[in-house]
Design an enzyme around this catalytic site. Sequence first.
Site, short mmCIF file in Angstrom:
data_model
loop_
_atom_site.label_atom_id
_atom_site.label_comp_id
_atom_site.label_asym_id
_atom_site.label_seq_id
_atom_site.Cartn_x
_atom_site.Cartn_y
_atom_site.Cartn_z
N TYR A 121 0.85 -1.19 0.00
CA TYR A 121 0.00 0.00 0.00
C TYR A 121 0.89 1.24 0.00
O TYR A 121 1.88 1.31 0.75
CB TYR A 121 -0.90 0.03 1.25
CG TYR A 121 -1.71 1.30 1.34
CD1 TYR A 121 -2.97 1.38 0.76
CD2 TYR A 121 -1.18 2.45 1.94
CE1 TYR A 121 -3.69 2.57 0.78
CE2 TYR A 121 -1.89 3.64 1.97
CZ TYR A 121 -3.14 3.69 1.39
OH TYR A 121 -3.84 4.87 1.41
N GLU A 158 -3.00 7.81 -4.16
CA GLU A 158 -3.01 6.49 -3.52
C GLU A 158 -2.76 5.40 -4.56
O GLU A 158 -3.42 5.36 -5.60
CB GLU A 158 -4.37 6.24 -2.85
CG GLU A 158 -4.40 4.95 -2.04
CD GLU A 158 -5.78 4.67 -1.45
OE1 GLU A 158 -6.74 4.47 -2.24
OE2 GLU A 158 -5.90 4.63 -0.21
#
Length: 390
Positions: free
Chosen positions: A109, A197
Amino acid sequence: MDIHEYQAKELLEGFGVAVPRGGLAYSPEQAAYRAQEIGGERWVVKAQVHTGARGKAGGIKLCKDDHEVAHAADELLGKRLVTAQTGPRGKLIHRLFVEEALPIERELYLGLVLDRKTERVMVVASAAGGMEIEEIAHSKPETIIRASVDPATGMKPFQAREIAFALGLSGGLVAQAVTTLLGCYRAFVELDATMVEINPLVVVSGPRLVALDAKMTFDDNALFRRPQIAELRDKSQEDSRERDAADRGLSYVGLDGAIGCIINGAGLAMATMDMIQHAGGEPANFLDIGGGASPERVAKAFNLVLSDAKVQAVLVNIFAGINRCDWVAQGVVQALQKRPAGVPVVIRLSGTNVEEGRRILRESGLPIVTAEGLADAADTVVAAWKKAAA
Ligand code: GDP
Ligand code: MN
């Protein structure tokens, strides 16, 4: 402002971030053609909608040949995708992104956000990618790495390397992670983003580091100086009620209940929502008329709230400081004289010129119910709604 995954990938690629080969499609035929163009043996067909968590909602389909690609495209196009983040209305799918499917070895992530407390860009990363950051924070909080970037120097390679090591990367992947991190940081700053992101950022054979998904959000107040970003706006992904209000200079929040709310100020909106729920109702929306609203503006707001088919009762709750209760009353009366509401209308006025406001409502002869205080207003509108619905 949000943009689509394929748009974010194209922007990030321009800053050196590696992305899978892919192409945009608006029809099943085009999707199959894209798959042939890309080549390989496996493809993913990805719904381009402004939401995350598409995978779990069926918006990402893995395909083995171009028939499957066309079939997946046919299933997705024209549908509304309902994910954990969209609310029950979902978002309309009218574009697809077809990509080569990559055999994933590891999912990481990576997020960059604006931390308003420290007034810095904060990098958030985790070796536990693939799930939403909220989920990682809940189930594997110890894996989360945070690093804030000094705006005077920008992100430096040594800081990016530290993050790469903390993610457990080694060998050639470290340099790729540094390129990815520096690229994301530059994209963030140079394009006035508020969020970047990449989830998941994956390790594939090679080994190579690739952004399998990408999401970017931009600062609305900076769009005037980023025309190339502003033109990426896709109005079809926005709540049509919120868009119509914004085009009229009003601030609107669409919700899923039955009670339309006209208020002034975000704090009063929150309190009103709590009180309506406490009284056993659910707001359909909130329209904030702001300060110093003219009768015309109030009338416009009133019509906008009524135009929502879900609205079965309306509450006008005004605590007037800069606003004037007489203007608010005039606005509501104006709107109702032109077009009857067809649903119960409850008004609570308090503050500047309240006596004059109440007199205008009383003398209008319109079927308006008045209330005293917030709790009474909430109870009255919920009771009126229940009675009308029954
Ligand atoms: P999101 O659900 O909206 O965040 O969409 P993503 O693009 O992140 O895709 C969701 C999940 O689908 C990913 O976490 C992967 O597990 C899977 N996925 C997406 N693209 C690929 C791919 O190219 N290969 C493989 N094997 N899985 C993929
Ligand atoms: Mn994702």
